[in-house]
Design an enzyme around this catalytic site. Structure first.
Site, PDB file in Angstrom:
ATOM      1  N   CYS A 112       0.811  -1.227   0.000  1.00 34.64           N
ATOM      2  CA  CYS A 112       0.000   0.000   0.000  1.00 34.64           C
ATOM      3  C   CYS A 112       0.839   1.270   0.000  1.00 34.64           C
ATOM      4  O   CYS A 112       0.325   2.362  -0.265  1.00 34.64           O
ATOM      5  CB  CYS A 112      -0.957   0.008   1.184  1.00 34.64           C
ATOM      6  SG  CYS A 112      -2.097  -1.372   1.133  1.00 34.64           S
ATOM      7  N   HIS A 250      -3.414   7.472   3.108  1.00 38.72           N
ATOM      8  CA  HIS A 250      -3.788   6.168   2.534  1.00 38.72           C
ATOM      9  C   HIS A 250      -5.209   5.860   2.996  1.00 38.72           C
ATOM     10  O   HIS A 250      -5.527   5.972   4.183  1.00 38.72           O
ATOM     11  CB  HIS A 250      -2.804   5.118   3.046  1.00 38.72           C
ATOM     12  CG  HIS A 250      -3.167   3.717   2.658  1.00 38.72           C
ATOM     13  ND1 HIS A 250      -3.650   3.395   1.410  1.00 38.72           N
ATOM     14  CD2 HIS A 250      -3.097   2.545   3.348  1.00 38.72           C
ATOM     15  CE1 HIS A 250      -3.866   2.091   1.348  1.00 38.72           C
ATOM     16  NE2 HIS A 250      -3.551   1.554   2.512  1.00 38.72           N
ATOM     17  N   ASN A 280      -9.889   0.193   0.246  1.00 35.16           N
ATOM     18  CA  ASN A 280      -8.426   0.205   0.195  1.00 35.16           C
ATOM     19  C   ASN A 280      -7.953  -0.282  -1.177  1.00 35.16           C
ATOM     20  O   ASN A 280      -8.062  -1.462  -1.488  1.00 35.16           O
ATOM     21  CB  ASN A 280      -7.889  -0.693   1.313  1.00 35.16           C
ATOM     22  CG  ASN A 280      -6.374  -0.663   1.403  1.00 35.16           C
ATOM     23  OD1 ASN A 280      -5.693  -0.184   0.494  1.00 35.16           O
ATOM     24  ND2 ASN A 280      -5.846  -1.194   2.491  1.00 35.16           N
TER      25      ASN A 280
HETATM   26  N1  COA Z   1     -18.743  -8.540   9.196  1.00 33.98           N
HETATM   27  C1  COA Z   1     -19.255  -8.825  10.409  1.00 33.98           C
HETATM   28  N2  COA Z   1     -18.510  -9.271  11.429  1.00 33.98           N
HETATM   29  C2  COA Z   1     -17.186  -9.432  11.213  1.00 33.98           C
HETATM   30  C3  COA Z   1     -16.603  -9.142   9.971  1.00 33.98           C
HETATM   31  C4  COA Z   1     -17.443  -8.704   8.939  1.00 33.98           C
HETATM   32  N3  COA Z   1     -16.970  -8.413   7.716  1.00 33.98           N
HETATM   33  N4  COA Z   1     -15.274  -9.392  10.054  1.00 33.98           N
HETATM   34  C5  COA Z   1     -15.034  -9.807  11.301  1.00 33.98           C
HETATM   35  N5  COA Z   1     -16.195  -9.845  12.005  1.00 33.98           N
HETATM   36  C6  COA Z   1     -16.401 -10.222  13.412  1.00 33.98           C
HETATM   37  C7  COA Z   1     -15.317 -11.136  13.929  1.00 33.98           C
HETATM   38  O1  COA Z   1     -15.564 -12.482  13.563  1.00 33.98           O
HETATM   39  C8  COA Z   1     -15.396 -10.910  15.410  1.00 33.98           C
HETATM   40  O2  COA Z   1     -16.469 -11.632  15.922  1.00 33.98           O
HETATM   41  P1  COA Z   1     -16.366 -12.359  17.370  1.00 33.98           P
HETATM   42  O3  COA Z   1     -16.175 -11.213  18.346  1.00 33.98           O
HETATM   43  O4  COA Z   1     -17.674 -13.040  17.491  1.00 33.98           O
HETATM   44  O5  COA Z   1     -15.187 -13.257  17.282  1.00 33.98           O
HETATM   45  C9  COA Z   1     -15.777  -9.420  15.526  1.00 33.98           C
HETATM   46  O6  COA Z   1     -16.335  -9.078  14.239  1.00 33.98           O
HETATM   47  C10 COA Z   1     -14.606  -8.524  15.818  1.00 33.98           C
HETATM   48  O7  COA Z   1     -13.527  -8.886  14.972  1.00 33.98           O
HETATM   49  P2  COA Z   1     -12.205  -8.081  14.914  1.00 33.98           P
HETATM   50  O8  COA Z   1     -11.301  -8.710  13.903  1.00 33.98           O
HETATM   51  O9  COA Z   1     -11.677  -7.883  16.301  1.00 33.98           O
HETATM   52  O10 COA Z   1     -12.763  -6.700  14.340  1.00 33.98           O
HETATM   53  P3  COA Z   1     -12.053  -5.310  14.244  1.00 33.98           P
HETATM   54  O11 COA Z   1     -12.760  -4.302  15.024  1.00 33.98           O
HETATM   55  O12 COA Z   1     -10.557  -5.427  14.442  1.00 33.98           O
HETATM   56  O13 COA Z   1     -12.295  -4.968  12.719  1.00 33.98           O
HETATM   57  C11 COA Z   1     -11.038  -4.908  10.683  1.00 33.98           C
HETATM   58  C12 COA Z   1     -11.728  -5.797  11.705  1.00 33.98           C
HETATM   59  C13 COA Z   1     -10.410  -5.813   9.618  1.00 33.98           C
HETATM   60  C14 COA Z   1     -12.078  -3.999  10.060  1.00 33.98           C
HETATM   61  C15 COA Z   1      -9.958  -4.055  11.412  1.00 33.98           C
HETATM   62  O14 COA Z   1      -9.142  -4.892  12.191  1.00 33.98           O
HETATM   63  C16 COA Z   1      -9.096  -3.287  10.471  1.00 33.98           C
HETATM   64  O15 COA Z   1      -9.561  -2.439   9.728  1.00 33.98           O
HETATM   65  N6  COA Z   1      -7.773  -3.525  10.516  1.00 33.98           N
HETATM   66  C17 COA Z   1      -6.840  -2.822   9.647  1.00 33.98           C
HETATM   67  C18 COA Z   1      -6.875  -3.472   8.309  1.00 33.98           C
HETATM   68  C19 COA Z   1      -6.202  -2.656   7.275  1.00 33.98           C
HETATM   69  O16 COA Z   1      -6.458  -1.489   7.146  1.00 33.98           O
HETATM   70  N7  COA Z   1      -5.342  -3.327   6.497  1.00 33.98           N
HETATM   71  C20 COA Z   1      -4.661  -2.750   5.434  1.00 33.98           C
HETATM   72  C21 COA Z   1      -3.574  -1.879   5.919  1.00 33.98           C
HETATM   73  S1  COA Z   1      -2.745  -1.237   4.540  1.00 33.98           S
END
Ligand code: COA
Length: 323
Positions: A112, A250, A280
């Site tokens: 990215c 970004h 993204n």
């Molecule tokens: N829809 C609904 N629920 C979802 C889901 C979706 N698309 N994806 C995950 N969940 C659920 C999980 O299974 C988890 O459920 P549980 O509590 O029953 O186990 C819950 O939501 C929380 O999951 P978690 O992974 O802790 O969520 P989060 O708040 O961290 O959000 C992201 C997940 C991916 C949105 C977040 O971590 C994120 O944006 N990270 C950065 C990613 C990024 O920007 N990457 C590129 C960088 S260049």
């Protein structure tokens, strides 16, 4: 000698995949995706439409804005993680499509951060007098390496392209660029296959040509790394954070953007936000946002811009620019 941005351009493929479309593919909801990421939809390249196809559209728009013809170019630097083919590199493929000959053209892979890396490299060519008119592109067809059954990653990514033309000038322009990389984090965000490692199927029988991500950890390190790179950029130039007119971040996740804006004490009104529109798009993300800011009339000539990006590797970086 400095380089300055003479024109910007961008392109998003026609097909749109909304959060509601994703609700039909796996267990998720529009509300959850918007709340956690700020993303409302993403654009998906048509069958057969490649990264260079997208980059070409963005490049043509940037060149038109700069009043530059293909024969004026003397360098192409193309940031992408999803190249059309192993070689020739996307910069050279784009050069051929534009009808250019014999000047250097290269691909840069920094996930990215690909556009910030490409911009920094092109800027150095111009500063050293090795180029006078450089085309810098960030383009991706990330949809081709997304696991569309994995709700943890499929909600985040999309396709697109952005480009800028850099011209040599006596006043900045690009004031400074700052690049960072740390392979200690290689297992938190990656695509595990390649020509050298091979494309062997995994235990489930699928070729794992997919993005793998530990979302939570990526989130925390992204916020920390971007916070320190913006501090470093300001300190290197002896600037107070109040000097920045526009943050052009970004477009990965609205919550990561908000954290960086908070660090800079910049209200969201002075942050270019396009994440809701295309998610993204990796290396395309920063130039897409920059072009949106310029074409909407928000960013004006003379404004001080802080661009930043973070991606797999990890790689991260920033650019301070007098537009
Ligand atoms: N829809 C609904 N629920 C979802 C889901 C979706 N698309 N994806 C995950 N969940 C659920 C999980 O299974 C988890 O459920 P549980 O509590 O029953 O186990 C819950 O939501 C929380 O999951 P978690 O992974 O802790 O969520 P989060 O708040 O961290 O959000 C992201 C997940 C991916 C949105 C977040 O971590 C994120 O944006 N990270 C950065 C990613 C990024 O920007 N990457 C590129 C960088 S260049």
């Amino acid at each position: 000698m400095y380089s300055r941005i003479a024109g910007t351009g961008s392109y998003l493929p026609e097909k749109v995949l909304t959060n509601h479309d994703l609700e039909k593919m796996f267990d998720t909801s529009d509300e959850w995706i918007r709340e956690r990421t700020g993303i409302g939809q993403r654009h998906i390249a048509a069958e057969g439409q490649t990264t260079v196809d997208l980059g070409l559209e963005a490049a043509r728009r940037a060149m038109a804005a700069a009043g530059v013809a293909p024969e004026d170019l003397d360098l192409i630097v193309f940031g992408t993680t999803t190249p059309d083919q192993v070689f020739p590199n996307c910069g050279t493929l784009l050069q051929e499509r534009l009808g250019g000959h014999s000047f250097p053209a290269m691909g840069v892979e920094a996930a990215c951060s690909g556009f910030i890396y490409a911009l920094s490299i092109a800027d150095k060519f111009v500063r050293l007098g090795d180029a006078k008119c450089a085309l810098v592109v960030g383009a991706e067809t990330l949809s081709r390496i997304v696991d569309w059954t994995d709700r943890g990653t499929a909600i985040l990514f999309g396709d697109g392209a952005g480009a800028v033309v850099l011209k040599a000038t006596e006043e900045p322009g690009i004031i400074s660029t700052h690049l960072r990389s740390d392979g200690a984090y290689k297992d938190l965000l990656y695509c595990p296959v390649g020509p050298s490692k091979g494309f062997a199927p995994d235990a489930s029988g699928r070729t794992p040509m997919f993005i793998h991500m530990a979302g939570n950890e990526v989130f925390k390190i992204a916020v920390k790394s971007l916070g320190s790179i913006v501090d470093e950029t300001l300190a290197a130039n002896g600037l107070d954070k109040s000097a920045i007119d526009w943050l052009v971040p970004h477009q990965a996740n609205i919550r990561i953007i908000q954290a960086t804006a908070k660090k800079l004490d910049i209200p969201l009104e002075r942050v270019i936000l396009t994440v809701h529109e295309h998610g993204n798009t990796s290396a395309a993300s920063v130039p897409l946002a920059l072009d949106a800011g310029v074409r909407s009339g928000q960013i004006k000539r003379g404004d001080l811009l802080l661009l930043e990006a973070f991606g797999g590797g990890f790689t991260w970086g920033s650019a301070l620019i007098r537009y």
